[in-house]
Design an enzyme around this catalytic site. Structure first.
Site, PDB file in Angstrom:
ATOM      1  N   GLU A  86      -0.782 -17.293  -8.280  1.00 14.87           N
ATOM      2  CA  GLU A  86       0.090 -16.512  -9.156  1.00 14.87           C
ATOM      3  C   GLU A  86       1.554 -16.647  -8.742  1.00 14.87           C
ATOM      4  O   GLU A  86       2.452 -16.196  -9.426  1.00 14.87           O
ATOM      5  CB  GLU A  86      -0.338 -15.045  -9.084  1.00 14.87           C
ATOM      6  N   CYS A 144      -6.648  -5.620  -7.222  1.00 16.57           N
ATOM      7  CA  CYS A 144      -6.380  -5.035  -5.907  1.00 16.57           C
ATOM      8  C   CYS A 144      -5.848  -6.093  -4.945  1.00 16.57           C
ATOM      9  O   CYS A 144      -5.266  -5.767  -3.922  1.00 16.57           O
ATOM     10  CB  CYS A 144      -7.654  -4.398  -5.369  1.00 16.57           C
ATOM     11  N   HIS A 145      -6.029  -7.373  -5.278  1.00 16.18           N
ATOM     12  CA  HIS A 145      -5.536  -8.438  -4.379  1.00 16.18           C
ATOM     13  C   HIS A 145      -4.000  -8.545  -4.448  1.00 16.18           C
ATOM     14  O   HIS A 145      -3.381  -9.206  -3.645  1.00 16.18           O
ATOM     15  CB  HIS A 145      -6.178  -9.755  -4.774  1.00 16.18           C
ATOM     16  N   ASN A 174     -13.500  -0.571  -4.277  1.00 19.42           N
ATOM     17  CA  ASN A 174     -13.338  -0.914  -5.687  1.00 19.42           C
ATOM     18  C   ASN A 174     -13.741  -2.359  -5.971  1.00 19.42           C
ATOM     19  O   ASN A 174     -13.213  -3.292  -5.395  1.00 19.42           O
ATOM     20  CB  ASN A 174     -11.867  -0.717  -6.069  1.00 19.42           C
ATOM     21  N   TYR A 225       0.838  -1.201   0.000  1.00 20.30           N
ATOM     22  CA  TYR A 225       0.000   0.000   0.000  1.00 20.30           C
ATOM     23  C   TYR A 225       0.876   1.256   0.000  1.00 20.30           C
ATOM     24  O   TYR A 225       0.557   2.248  -0.652  1.00 20.30           O
ATOM     25  CB  TYR A 225      -0.906   0.001   1.236  1.00 20.30           C
TER      26      TYR A 225
END
Length: 86
Positions: A81, A54-55, A47, A24
């Site tokens: 991922e 955003c993850h 959002n 962040y």
DNA sequence: CGTATGACGTGCA
DNA sequence: GTGCACGCCATAC
């Protein structure tokens, strides 16, 4: 339409490649407000845009933080991922 | 317009 | 190394 800050945040988060994670604080700094990491989390929380991964935005502590779909889903997605490793 | 809240970060005990 | 408290910004009510 959103405020300029939110647009910038979305733009940056949207640029995050798969398998990569930003904190962040990093996103806030890239947005031009290195002290607005708090607002970054608030904006991402509202959002629901699938175009914005955003993850992939985690805390500087290395913890995943929260997620509007459940913090567990966030960890699972990052694991898939390979962003957080095993 | 003013107050309260929040997916955080850093400092100190 | 862990836990608690304070401070910062933007958004929502």
């Amino acid at each position: 339409m959103q405020t300029d800050f939110s647009k910038i945040v979305y733009n940056i988060v949207r640029k995050i490649p798969q398998g990569k994670t930003l904190t962040y604080k990093e996103v806030a700094q890239l947005a031009g407000r290195p002290a607005a990491f708090r607002a970054v989390g608030n904006i991402l929380n509202k959002n629901y845009n699938p175009e914005v991964p955003c993850h992939r935005v985690i805390r500087s502590d290395g913890k995943t933080g929260g997620y509007n779909r459940g913090s567990e889903q966030k960890v699972i997605r990052l694991k898939q991922e390979g962003a957080i490793g095993p």
